[in-house]
Design a protein around this motif. Structure first.
Motif, PDB file in Angstrom:
ATOM      1  N   GLN A  56     -43.981  27.942 -17.271  1.00  0.00           N
ATOM      2  CA  GLN A  56     -44.543  28.947 -18.155  1.00  0.00           C
ATOM      3  C   GLN A  56     -45.242  29.994 -17.292  1.00  0.00           C
ATOM      4  O   GLN A  56     -45.875  29.660 -16.295  1.00  0.00           O
ATOM      5  N   PRO A  81     -46.301  24.938 -25.248  1.00  0.00           N
ATOM      6  CA  PRO A  81     -44.936  24.741 -25.732  1.00  0.00           C
ATOM      7  C   PRO A  81     -44.773  23.409 -26.455  1.00  0.00           C
ATOM      8  O   PRO A  81     -45.460  22.434 -26.156  1.00  0.00           O
ATOM      9  N   MET A 106     -44.984  30.921 -11.711  1.00  0.00           N
ATOM     10  CA  MET A 106     -45.120  30.213 -12.989  1.00  0.00           C
ATOM     11  C   MET A 106     -45.867  28.888 -12.804  1.00  0.00           C
ATOM     12  O   MET A 106     -45.885  28.309 -11.732  1.00  0.00           O
ATOM     13  N   LEU A 155     -47.425  21.612 -17.139  1.00  0.00           N
ATOM     14  CA  LEU A 155     -47.785  22.120 -18.463  1.00  0.00           C
ATOM     15  C   LEU A 155     -48.282  21.025 -19.385  1.00  0.00           C
ATOM     16  O   LEU A 155     -47.848  19.874 -19.306  1.00  0.00           O
ATOM     17  N   THR A 202     -38.443  33.774 -24.368  1.00  0.00           N
ATOM     18  CA  THR A 202     -38.591  33.185 -23.040  1.00  0.00           C
ATOM     19  C   THR A 202     -38.365  34.264 -21.986  1.00  0.00           C
ATOM     20  O   THR A 202     -37.916  35.367 -22.297  1.00  0.00           O
ATOM     21  N   LEU A 221     -37.206  23.073 -25.166  1.00  0.00           N
ATOM     22  CA  LEU A 221     -38.186  23.880 -25.882  1.00  0.00           C
ATOM     23  C   LEU A 221     -37.743  24.078 -27.323  1.00  0.00           C
ATOM     24  O   LEU A 221     -36.633  24.539 -27.572  1.00  0.00           O
ATOM     25  N   SER A 251     -47.984  33.176 -17.428  1.00  0.00           N
ATOM     26  CA  SER A 251     -49.020  33.789 -18.254  1.00  0.00           C
ATOM     27  C   SER A 251     -49.400  35.141 -17.677  1.00  0.00           C
ATOM     28  O   SER A 251     -49.026  35.472 -16.546  1.00  0.00           O
ATOM     29  N   ARG A 264     -48.297  34.365 -23.068  1.00  0.00           N
ATOM     30  CA  ARG A 264     -47.532  33.470 -22.194  1.00  0.00           C
ATOM     31  C   ARG A 264     -46.073  33.493 -22.626  1.00  0.00           C
ATOM     32  O   ARG A 264     -45.769  33.760 -23.788  1.00  0.00           O
ATOM     33  N   LEU A 311     -37.290  23.032 -20.555  1.00  0.00           N
ATOM     34  CA  LEU A 311     -38.502  23.757 -20.202  1.00  0.00           C
ATOM     35  C   LEU A 311     -38.869  23.416 -18.762  1.00  0.00           C
ATOM     36  O   LEU A 311     -39.047  22.244 -18.427  1.00  0.00           O
ATOM     37  N   PRO A 326     -42.567  30.938 -22.004  1.00  0.00           N
ATOM     38  CA  PRO A 326     -41.952  29.767 -21.383  1.00  0.00           C
ATOM     39  C   PRO A 326     -40.741  30.180 -20.554  1.00  0.00           C
ATOM     40  O   PRO A 326     -40.124  31.208 -20.820  1.00  0.00           O
ATOM     41  N   THR A 383     -47.809  19.960 -22.899  1.00  0.00           N
ATOM     42  CA  THR A 383     -46.833  20.208 -23.960  1.00  0.00           C
ATOM     43  C   THR A 383     -47.180  19.372 -25.183  1.00  0.00           C
ATOM     44  O   THR A 383     -47.949  18.414 -25.100  1.00  0.00           O
ATOM     45  N   ILE A 418     -43.586  26.871 -30.077  1.00  0.00           N
ATOM     46  CA  ILE A 418     -44.877  27.102 -29.415  1.00  0.00           C
ATOM     47  C   ILE A 418     -45.936  26.943 -30.487  1.00  0.00           C
ATOM     48  O   ILE A 418     -45.740  27.379 -31.623  1.00  0.00           O
TER      49      ILE A 418
END
Length: 161
Positions: free
Chosen positions: A135, A56, A27, A31, A102, A64, A137, A123, A132, A125, A33, A67
């Protein structure tokens, strides 16, 4: 006549010997955000600048809460033109998706690949203790698969072994 296997006898592995390729090993943790009070225009600028398709949305406690994606921003852009409303007055909390799926960081990457195929998402999270933490993908899953190269496609191979 019996069919013989050309791979030889299979070794029995116990659970302690085998380690799954886990989502948390692949992951992304750095990120980009967004905040719920941020303008959609700021989000569009960040998406373009960072060459990402979404991200996110977190509150001040790094929890979180949604999104926001390019599609959400395009929808806002289309509606703002129709209603002649400026882009900078609309905020993320009005446009973000709040029903966020998630993935568990301990999930096997191949199970995660199936989840991607079944959900059509780009993606997911990863949340731990309400916060969080990363993430994953589709590209991260492909990277994990490439690292296996010539090895067997089972989940008993560990990254870096």
């Amino acid at each position: 006549m019996a069919i013989k296997s050309f791979q030889g006898a299979r070794k029995q592995q116990n659970a302690n010997e085998s380690t799954q390729l886990k989502v948390k090993d692949y992951m992304s943790t750095k990120l980009i955000t967004f905040r719920p009070d941020q303008s959609v225009q700021e989000v569009v600028e960040a998406l373009i600048t960072n060459r990402i398709s979404g991200g996110p949305v977190v509150n001040e406690k790094q929890e979180l809460i949604g999104i926001i994606s390019e599609g959400d921003c395009l929808k806002q852009l289309s509606e703002s033109r129709y209603y002649n409303m400026p882009l900078e007055h609309d905020t993320v909390d009005k446009r973000m998706a709040v029903d966020v799926e998630t993935i568990d960081g301990n999930m096997d990457v191949f199970d995660a690949a199936n989840k991607f195929l079944n959900s059509k998402r780009r993606r997911f999270p990863i949340v731990e203790n309400g916060k969080l933490i990363g993430q994953i993908s589709q590209k991260d899953i492909l990277i994990a698969a490439l690292e296996l190269k010539g090895e067997n496609w089972n989940s008993t191979t560990k990254k870096g072994s």
